[in-house]
Design a protein around this motif. Structure first.
Motif, PDB file in Angstrom:
ATOM      1  N   ASP A   2       1.015  -1.278  -0.097  1.00 24.27           N
ATOM      2  CA  ASP A   2       0.010  -0.027  -0.117  1.00 24.27           C
ATOM      3  C   ASP A   2       0.929   1.283  -0.045  1.00 24.27           C
ATOM      4  N   TYR A  54       1.989   2.461   3.362  1.00 26.99           N
ATOM      5  CA  TYR A  54       1.180   2.433   4.459  1.00 26.99           C
ATOM      6  C   TYR A  54       1.104   1.140   5.233  1.00 26.99           C
ATOM      7  N   VAL A  94       1.389   5.580  10.859  1.00 22.80           N
ATOM      8  CA  VAL A  94       0.436   4.601  10.407  1.00 22.80           C
ATOM      9  C   VAL A  94       0.172   3.794  11.479  1.00 22.80           C
ATOM     10  N   HIS A 126      -2.552  -0.124  12.052  1.00 23.67           N
ATOM     11  CA  HIS A 126      -2.008  -1.328  11.488  1.00 23.67           C
ATOM     12  C   HIS A 126      -0.605  -1.357  11.129  1.00 23.67           C
ATOM     13  N   PHE A 138     -10.584  -2.052   1.354  1.00 27.20           N
ATOM     14  CA  PHE A 138     -10.088  -2.041   0.219  1.00 27.20           C
ATOM     15  C   PHE A 138     -10.884  -3.402  -0.400  1.00 27.20           C
ATOM     16  N   PHE A 182      -7.864  -2.880   6.344  1.00 22.08           N
ATOM     17  CA  PHE A 182      -7.301  -2.269   5.000  1.00 22.08           C
ATOM     18  C   PHE A 182      -7.075  -3.764   4.266  1.00 22.08           C
ATOM     19  N   GLN A 236      -2.093  -5.800   5.809  1.00 20.16           N
ATOM     20  CA  GLN A 236      -2.353  -4.745   6.878  1.00 20.16           C
ATOM     21  C   GLN A 236      -3.032  -5.103   8.255  1.00 20.16           C
ATOM     22  N   ARG A 263       1.279  13.140  11.141  1.00 22.42           N
ATOM     23  CA  ARG A 263      -0.060  13.168  10.757  1.00 22.42           C
ATOM     24  C   ARG A 263      -0.286  11.624  11.177  1.00 22.42           C
ATOM     25  N   ASP A 312      -2.529   8.349  10.479  1.00 22.34           N
ATOM     26  CA  ASP A 312      -3.157   7.720   9.475  1.00 22.34           C
ATOM     27  C   ASP A 312      -4.343   7.182  10.307  1.00 22.34           C
ATOM     28  N   VAL A 313      -5.409   7.308   9.583  1.00 17.41           N
ATOM     29  CA  VAL A 313      -7.093   6.625  10.017  1.00 17.41           C
ATOM     30  C   VAL A 313      -7.045   6.655  11.615  1.00 17.41           C
ATOM     31  N   GLU A 336      -6.084  12.030  10.656  1.00 15.07           N
ATOM     32  CA  GLU A 336      -6.889  11.562   9.618  1.00 15.07           C
ATOM     33  C   GLU A 336      -8.030  10.745   9.859  1.00 15.07           C
ATOM     34  N   HIS A 383      -2.852  12.034  -1.438  1.00 13.18           N
ATOM     35  CA  HIS A 383      -2.497  10.903  -2.274  1.00 13.18           C
ATOM     36  C   HIS A 383      -3.773   9.834  -2.395  1.00 13.18           C
ATOM     37  N   ASP A 384      -4.948  10.162  -1.900  1.00 13.10           N
ATOM     38  CA  ASP A 384      -5.976   9.325  -1.906  1.00 13.10           C
ATOM     39  C   ASP A 384      -7.047   9.899  -2.811  1.00 13.10           C
ATOM     40  N   ARG A 403      -7.415   6.323  -6.737  1.00 17.84           N
ATOM     41  CA  ARG A 403      -6.138   7.056  -5.966  1.00 17.84           C
ATOM     42  C   ARG A 403      -4.892   7.285  -6.838  1.00 17.84           C
ATOM     43  N   ARG A 431      -1.392   9.996  -7.919  1.00 16.44           N
ATOM     44  CA  ARG A 431      -0.039   9.311  -7.657  1.00 16.44           C
ATOM     45  C   ARG A 431       0.993   9.547  -8.776  1.00 16.44           C
TER      46      ARG A 431
END
Ligand code: GLC
Length: 548
Positions: free
Chosen positions: A57, A60, A97, A100, A141, A160, A164, A194, A196-197, A247, A321-322, A407, A411
């Motif tokens: 990923d 990530y 991140v 996971h 995903f 995800f 992950q 930052r 992540d999720v 996020e 980036h998403d 996404r 990228r």
């Protein structure tokens, strides 16, 4: 540095600049381009993950939080980047991140080997019956979110990709590990994080979701605020200079009041995504529907006002980036490419919140021009290409949807020049460069005083110069108008009006506010008359200011 006056520039290192010709962007490539970012005026660079990772990923999926993936360079390269950024007054924000890890992480490998300590770092559960996963939750995903491990006759949770596995935050040892990672990077001089999720880390219960895909059982979960406060206290909160952004996937505003409340000791600000689902059908992204302008305004205004009322802070953005490229999504890439890109920038940069600019947005980069599924690399896009066909769509209809929502739109390599590979690499790029690099590139943008780049530069500067942009309240203006996005900001004796025609047709617009005394401080047409009733040209944007 007051983050309310700052702008963050997001870099996806893999696609930013390749310094060694292997076709992948790297940290040295970022260092080479610091002057460009300085020129733009950004205060922070958010770097998406460059840690050791199998790259399922694109990073990530972290295998080792303490080391740099050799594809991106070395720790020395990172330290050089940090030094060079510091010389220019630019700070680094790293991407953590923690919901996971990669399945290749040592912890997960030990868990799979049967080590109970490490099994408890993750979420293993028995199936409901032979061959039936513990719950019906759907992975972000695609497919069921549980993977069977025959050796244990158990499943592990992965919200995800199957590679992950989710960490078990209810285990205090996991929380301590995570704090240690943050402190490690703090010692390297990092001034921003930052996460992540991050609002998915506290799972409420493992039960079938009869109403949905399971998200209500793990989003903004019962212990999330406690975990964030603890992370704050044990790591970044010890340095008042550090800024953080979470996020927040499918979050609620009520939770964000707390995540990003000035007194809640959780995070400095949040990303929420509701305004970017206005071209979905409900939560379903893989469909083709035109964007809903009224909804877009309503969501942005509700969040702007709600967060202000609760003294909480937003990150404001269109791209990352998403996400697909905003000029392709809400603007016009043909006749009004420049005007619409500048208009969209105006809408975001005059809002209350810290603006984030994603690499290439400042030069008006567009969605991909890929015509074959083989050109796409993103795991989510490739999964859904299959899922859509399993649902009965033809290959070409599935491809059409992927082209719009993938996404990978965000990228493709940064377009530096009109030369080969857009000046991104001397080798073969890991993902195709958009052919329009001949026309859309940083070199030509820097030369043109009227470029999108220079417009972003002005917007970033305005936030520093005008307190009303950084601190003011926000009031929607003429919210029901079907084509104009307008709002007023006010702070002490300062007022600012942002007026944007969101479409390619001219509109006659009468300002419902008293327009006397306002002067134009920025716009995307050479000149404009400021009066009560105005003829707004296609995608016209006006920033008007009045003192006293
Ligand atoms: C976030 C990232 C995205 C990643 C996902 C899983 O949404 O922005 O790129 O795939 O989390 O880590």
């Amino acid at each position: 540095m007051d983050f309310r006056k700052c702008t963050v520039y997001q870099i996806y290192p893999k696609s930013f600049r390749d310094s060694n010709g292997d076709g992948l962007g790297d940290l040295k490539g970022v260092t080479q381009k610091l002057d460009y970012i300085k020129e733009l005026g950004a205060d922070y660079i958010w770097l998406t993950p460059f840690f050791v990772s199998p790259q399922k990923d694109n990073g990530y999926d972290v295998e080792d939080y303490y080391n740099i993936d050799p594809r991106y360079g070395t720790m020395e390269d990172f330290e050089e980047l940090a030094r060079e950024a510091d010389k220019r007054g630019i700070r680094l924000m790293l991407d953590m991140v923690f919901n996971h890890t990669s399945s290749r992480h040592e912890w997960f490998q030990k868990a799979l080997a049967g080590d109970e300590k490490y099994k408890n770092y993750y979420i293993f559960r028995k199936g409901k019956a032979p061959g039936v996963p513990p719950t019906n939750w759907v992975s972000k995903f695609g497919g069921n979110a549980w993977e069977y491990v025959p050796e244990f006759d158990e499943y592990y949770l992965h919200l995800f990709d199957v590679s992950q596995p989710d960490l078990n935050w209810d285990n205090p040892e996991v929380r301590r590990e995570v704090q240690k990672v943050v402190r490690f990077w703090m010692q390297k001089g990092v001034k921003g994080f930052r996460f992540d999720v991050i609002n998915l880390i506290s799972k409420e219960k493992f039960a079938d979701d009869e109403e949905g895909d399971g998200r209500r059982f793990y989003t903004d979960g019962p212990r999330i605020h406690e975990y964030l406060r603890e992370l704050n206290e044990e790591s970044f909160g010890q340095d008042a200079d550090i800024i953080t952004v979470g996020e927040m996937s499918s979050t609620t505003m009520e939770n964000c009041f707390r995540y990003a409340g000035s007194q809640s000791h959780e995070l400095s600000m949040v990303f929420s995504f509701h305004h970017l689902k206005v071209d979905f059908m409900g939560n379903e992204k893989w469909v083709l529907v035109p964007f809903d302008f009224a909804k877009l305004k309503k969501i942005l205004f509700d969040w702007q006002q709600g967060m202000a009322e609760h003294d909480a802070w937003n990150a404001v953005f269109w791209c990352n980036h998403d996400q697909p490229r905003v000029v392709s999504r809400f603007g016009n890439t043909e006749t009004y490419w420049k005007e619409s890109a500048k208009m969209l920038a105006t809408v975001i940069h005059c809002l209350r919140g810290t603006p984030y600019v994603y690499q290439g947005e400042e030069i008006g980069m567009t969605n991909v021009d890929f015509t074959k599924i083989g050109q796409f690399k993103d795991v989510e896009s490739l999964n859904y290409y299959q899922i859509l066909q399993d649902k009965g769509l033809s290959a070409s209809d599935a491809l059409r949807i992927i082209q719009i929502h993938s996404r990978d739109n965000g990228r493709t390599p940064m377009q530096w020049t009109g030369g080969e590979n857009g000046g991104f690499t001397e080798g073969t790029p890991w993902i195709g460069v958009n052919k329009n690099a001949e026309r859309i590139n940083a070199e030509s943008e820097l030369q043109d005083p009227d470029s999108i780049f220079h417009y972003y530069q002005k917007l970033i500067r305005l936030r520093k110069e005008y307190d009303v942009i950084a601190y003011g309240d926000i009031t929607p203006v003429d919210q029901g108008n079907p084509s104009v996005f307008a709002y007023r900001r006010s702070w002490q004796d300062e007022n600012l009006l942002a007026v944007c025609n969101f479409y390619g047709k001219p509109v006659t617009w009468t300002c419902p506010e008293d327009i006397k005394g306002y002067a134009r401080i920025l716009g995307n047409y050479p000149e404009a008359e400021v009066k009560e009733t105005m003829e707004l040209r296609p995608y016209e944007a006006l920033v008007l200011y009045r003192k006293g």
